[in-house]
Design a protein around this motif. Structure first.
Motif, PDB file in Angstrom:
ATOM      1  N   GLY A   3       8.198  22.961 -10.363  1.00 39.13           N
ATOM      2  CA  GLY A   3       8.390  22.740 -11.775  1.00 39.13           C
ATOM      3  C   GLY A   3       9.718  22.120 -12.176  1.00 39.13           C
ATOM      4  N   LYS A   5      12.381  19.366 -12.810  1.00 40.51           N
ATOM      5  CA  LYS A   5      12.316  17.910 -12.983  1.00 40.51           C
ATOM      6  C   LYS A   5      13.727  17.376 -13.229  1.00 40.51           C
ATOM      7  N   TYR A   6      14.047  16.277 -12.570  1.00 37.84           N
ATOM      8  CA  TYR A   6      15.315  15.595 -12.800  1.00 37.84           C
ATOM      9  C   TYR A   6      15.150  14.597 -13.942  1.00 37.84           C
ATOM     10  N   ASP A   7      16.215  14.423 -14.728  1.00 31.73           N
ATOM     11  CA  ASP A   7      16.202  13.401 -15.760  1.00 31.73           C
ATOM     12  C   ASP A   7      16.042  12.037 -15.095  1.00 31.73           C
ATOM     13  N   SER A   8      15.291  11.142 -15.719  1.00 27.75           N
ATOM     14  CA  SER A   8      15.030   9.841 -15.101  1.00 27.75           C
ATOM     15  C   SER A   8      16.325   9.053 -14.883  1.00 27.75           C
ATOM     16  N   CYS A  11      17.897  10.390 -11.231  1.00 26.34           N
ATOM     17  CA  CYS A  11      17.278  10.380  -9.911  1.00 26.34           C
ATOM     18  C   CYS A  11      16.504   9.103  -9.618  1.00 26.34           C
ATOM     19  N   ASN A  14      12.122  10.137  -4.941  1.00 26.08           N
ATOM     20  CA  ASN A  14      11.389  11.381  -5.178  1.00 26.08           C
ATOM     21  C   ASN A  14      12.126  12.554  -4.535  1.00 26.08           C
ATOM     22  N   ASN A  15      11.504  13.712  -4.526  1.00 23.03           N
ATOM     23  CA  ASN A  15      12.153  14.923  -3.995  1.00 23.03           C
ATOM     24  C   ASN A  15      12.424  14.856  -2.499  1.00 23.03           C
TER      25      ASN A  15
END
Length: 89
Positions: A3, A5-8, A11, A14-15
């Protein structure tokens, strides 16, 4: 990391291949001015040498999973975003 999420802005990727990831709590020290973040190879997928970042508390983004996260972009020398849980004071 369910759940989270990084701010666009922060980042790229992807993870698994991006420049953002969770870092161990032991790498972060709360100081009078904010945070000292020390990263060594193995602490973040992009780090190849030791880094000592200083960041004012006002520049930290809020972590919603009670973990520390860091985004290094465009190189490992640039702290683009740092996520921290609430300091509790």
């Amino acid at each position: 990391m369910s759940g989270f999420k990084y701010d666009s802005y922060c980042c790229n990727g992807n993870n698994h291949t991006g420049d953002c990831q969770r870092i161990p709590t032991r790498n972060v020290r709360i100081t009078s001015g904010g945070y000292e973040i020390i990263l060594k190879p193995g602490d973040h997928r992009l780090v190849t040498r030791t880094h000592d970042f200083q960041l004012p508390q006002s520049e930290a983004r809020r972590s919603t999973d009670s973990e520390y996260h860091i985004c290094l972009y465009p190189t490992e020398d640039t702290l683009r975003c740092f996520y921290a849980p609430d300091m509790g004071f």
